[in-house]
Every structure is written in structure tokens, then in C-alpha cells.
Design an enzyme around this catalytic site. Sequence first.
Site, PDB file in Angstrom:
ATOM      1  N   ARG A 101      -3.783  40.215  -5.941  1.00 40.54           N
ATOM      2  CA  ARG A 101      -4.506  41.487  -5.936  1.00 40.54           C
ATOM      3  C   ARG A 101      -5.044  41.768  -7.330  1.00 40.54           C
ATOM      4  O   ARG A 101      -4.333  41.568  -8.323  1.00 40.54           O
ATOM      5  CB  ARG A 101      -3.574  42.643  -5.555  1.00 40.54           C
ATOM      6  N   THR A 105      -8.090  47.341  -8.869  1.00 37.90           N
ATOM      7  CA  THR A 105      -8.673  47.799  -7.596  1.00 37.90           C
ATOM      8  C   THR A 105      -7.764  47.534  -6.394  1.00 37.90           C
ATOM      9  O   THR A 105      -8.010  48.071  -5.310  1.00 37.90           O
ATOM     10  CB  THR A 105     -10.001  47.070  -7.314  1.00 37.90           C
ATOM     11  N   ASP A 198       7.967  45.444  -7.214  1.00 33.96           N
ATOM     12  CA  ASP A 198       7.185  44.203  -7.161  1.00 33.96           C
ATOM     13  C   ASP A 198       8.088  43.066  -6.675  1.00 33.96           C
ATOM     14  O   ASP A 198       8.970  42.602  -7.390  1.00 33.96           O
ATOM     15  CB  ASP A 198       6.616  43.874  -8.550  1.00 33.96           C
ATOM     16  N   ASP A 201       8.056  39.680  -8.728  1.00 39.51           N
ATOM     17  CA  ASP A 201       8.738  39.798 -10.020  1.00 39.51           C
ATOM     18  C   ASP A 201      10.250  39.829  -9.821  1.00 39.51           C
ATOM     19  O   ASP A 201      11.002  39.215 -10.585  1.00 39.51           O
ATOM     20  CB  ASP A 201       8.306  41.077 -10.745  1.00 39.51           C
TER      21      ASP A 201
HETATM   22  C1  PRP Z   1       1.487  41.365  -3.552  1.00 37.54           C
HETATM   23  C2  PRP Z   1       2.225  40.950  -2.285  1.00 37.54           C
HETATM   24  C3  PRP Z   1       1.115  40.772  -1.305  1.00 37.54           C
HETATM   25  C4  PRP Z   1       0.137  41.824  -1.713  1.00 37.54           C
HETATM   26  C5  PRP Z   1       0.278  42.984  -0.792  1.00 37.54           C
HETATM   27  O1  PRP Z   1       0.985  40.258  -4.190  1.00 37.54           O
HETATM   28  O2  PRP Z   1       3.000  39.814  -2.422  1.00 37.54           O
HETATM   29  O3  PRP Z   1       0.525  39.489  -1.347  1.00 37.54           O
HETATM   30  O4  PRP Z   1       0.475  42.212  -3.055  1.00 37.54           O
HETATM   31  O5  PRP Z   1      -0.670  43.920  -1.045  1.00 37.54           O
HETATM   32  P1  PRP Z   1      -1.876  44.224  -0.059  1.00 37.54           P
HETATM   33  O6  PRP Z   1      -1.302  44.358   1.296  1.00 37.54           O
HETATM   34  O7  PRP Z   1      -2.412  45.524  -0.623  1.00 37.54           O
HETATM   35  O8  PRP Z   1      -2.876  43.114  -0.171  1.00 37.54           O
HETATM   36  P2  PRP Z   1       0.357  40.257  -5.662  1.00 37.54           P
HETATM   37  O9  PRP Z   1      -1.126  40.104  -5.610  1.00 37.54           O
HETATM   38  O10 PRP Z   1       0.883  41.418  -6.449  1.00 37.54           O
HETATM   39  O11 PRP Z   1       0.878  38.911  -6.258  1.00 37.54           O
HETATM   40  P3  PRP Z   1       2.321  38.234  -6.322  1.00 37.54           P
HETATM   41  O12 PRP Z   1       2.527  37.586  -4.985  1.00 37.54           O
HETATM   42  O13 PRP Z   1       2.162  37.256  -7.429  1.00 37.54           O
HETATM   43  O14 PRP Z   1       3.343  39.289  -6.627  1.00 37.54           O
HETATM   44  N1  URA Z   2       3.185  44.112  -3.883  1.00 39.12           N
HETATM   45  C1  URA Z   2       4.489  44.338  -4.162  1.00 39.12           C
HETATM   46  O1  URA Z   2       5.198  43.450  -4.656  1.00 39.12           O
HETATM   47  N2  URA Z   2       4.994  45.561  -3.895  1.00 39.12           N
HETATM   48  C2  URA Z   2       4.257  46.552  -3.355  1.00 39.12           C
HETATM   49  O2  URA Z   2       4.789  47.661  -3.130  1.00 39.12           O
HETATM   50  C3  URA Z   2       2.913  46.297  -3.072  1.00 39.12           C
HETATM   51  C4  URA Z   2       2.393  45.064  -3.346  1.00 39.12           C
END
Ligand code: PRP
Ligand code: URA
Length: 206
Positions: A101, A105, A198, A201
Site C-alpha cells: 500500500r 494514499t 501492522d 511488522d
Molecule cells: C497490508 C496488509 C494488506 C493490506 C491491507 O500490507 O498486509 O496487504 O495492507 O490493506 P488494504 O485492504 O487497504 O489493501 P502493506 O501494504 O502494509 O504491506 P506489508 O504486507 O509489507 O505489511
Molecule cells: N495493514 C495492517 O497491517 N494493519 C492494518 O490495520 C491495515 C493494513
Amino acid sequence: MASNQNHQAMRRFLHVLRDRETGTEAFRWASDSLARLLCADVLSRLPHRDEQIETPVGPTTGPVLDSDVMAVPIYRAGQSLVHGFVEVMPGAVIGSVLIQRDESTAEPILIYKKLPPNLPRTAVILDPMLATAGSAVLTVDILIESGYSVDNIYFMGVVAAQEGFDRLAAKIGGDHITVADIDPTLNSKKYIVPGLGDYGDRYFGT
Ligand code: PRP
Ligand code: URA
């Protein structure tokens, strides 16, 4: 939402994941444990056919999975669910999409994808967090472009925001979505509230 009797056990592991005091080791333990239960719920939704077999003492009939399966983790956080998934469905092929993401945005950006040349009939998207559903919907669109019908696409996650659940359900149907819980809202950064923070993380300890 998970529909079977495992649901209370799922909520017990989710409670550990939600606690801000939970450290990496306990977070991984609860996540891996929950992923197995979630995968069992997905399995119960997939098409089965009856098969007659012989036990050592007589004939009986039982269900066998009537489809081959590809799991599609959305990296990075989706990778955390692969271990539990393949413990329950060891024959599953693993495809991958890497989507991040945009931090300002919250729009999903596709960085990489790799699907096998011979696609299994059923695809199960793995991602612990279904917030806006932008990442999951983009993955559904990638699968449709690759030849999948929405009837054969499922989603397995840990927590959904109500609006993300509704958006994805409009695309693949609510009965194709397994999550341990649905939370009411998103905050201004599009994080699920109360959620668990997160996921990537916390699982990877970064
Ligand atoms: C997080 C999560 C999803 C997404 C969810 O990933 O793991 O993939 O956000 O959000 P959405 O439903 O609004 O699309 P992120 O892009 O933060 O990356 P990560 O997997 O590295 O934590
Ligand atoms: N990604 C995460 O890891 N947590 C949230 O709450 C939303 C997106």
C-alpha cells in the site's frame, strides 16, 4: 466470517494477536495456530465429492476435495499465513503477488507476481488484514485476468474492517471469505480499528 465451531478457538488466538503487549514469539505462535484453523474453515467451503473406501473392517463413504488448490499470499504479510495453510492443505501450489500500500494514499501498488503455468482450479488469497480491500481486490483482478472465474476464488484472512469485507464480498461473495473477526472501522491511515496494528511488522519483528 468463519462459520464453524472453530470460531471460538480462532477468537482466542486473535485475542493474543490483538494485545499490544504480545511480543514477536507469541505473535508468531498465535498466528501460525490461527492460520491452521482458518485454513480448516476454507477447506470446509471448497467443493467435495463422496468417495467410497475400505477401512480394515468394511466399506465406508467420505468426502474428498474435488479441486486442486493454489494459495496466493499477498506479500509481505500474507507470507505469514503460508506455513499454517500448507499444514492443512499440503498439496497446495503457492503462487505469489507482492503488493504494497502507498503509505500516504493506502492505494495498492503491484510490484511483482508469479503464478504457475498450469493453474489449479481453485485459488485462495492469503492476507491477514482486509482493510480497504484494495490489495485483495487487485489480486482478484489479477486472478481473473489469468483466467479464473470469481466462483473459484476464495479469501483467507485474520481481521477485516466492515467496509473491506463488504467490498470484497461484492466481488467474490461473502461465503468465499474466511476471517476470524470483522471490526467496525478504519482510522485516518486506513488501519483497522481496533485491529491489531501492522501485522507484517509484528509477525516478522521489524
Ligand atoms: C497490508 C496488509 C494488506 C493490506 C491491507 O500490507 O498486509 O496487504 O495492507 O490493506 P488494504 O485492504 O487497504 O489493501 P502493506 O501494504 O502494509 O504491506 P506489508 O504486507 O509489507 O505489511
Ligand atoms: N495493514 C495492517 O497491517 N494493519 C492494518 O490495520 C491495515 C493494513
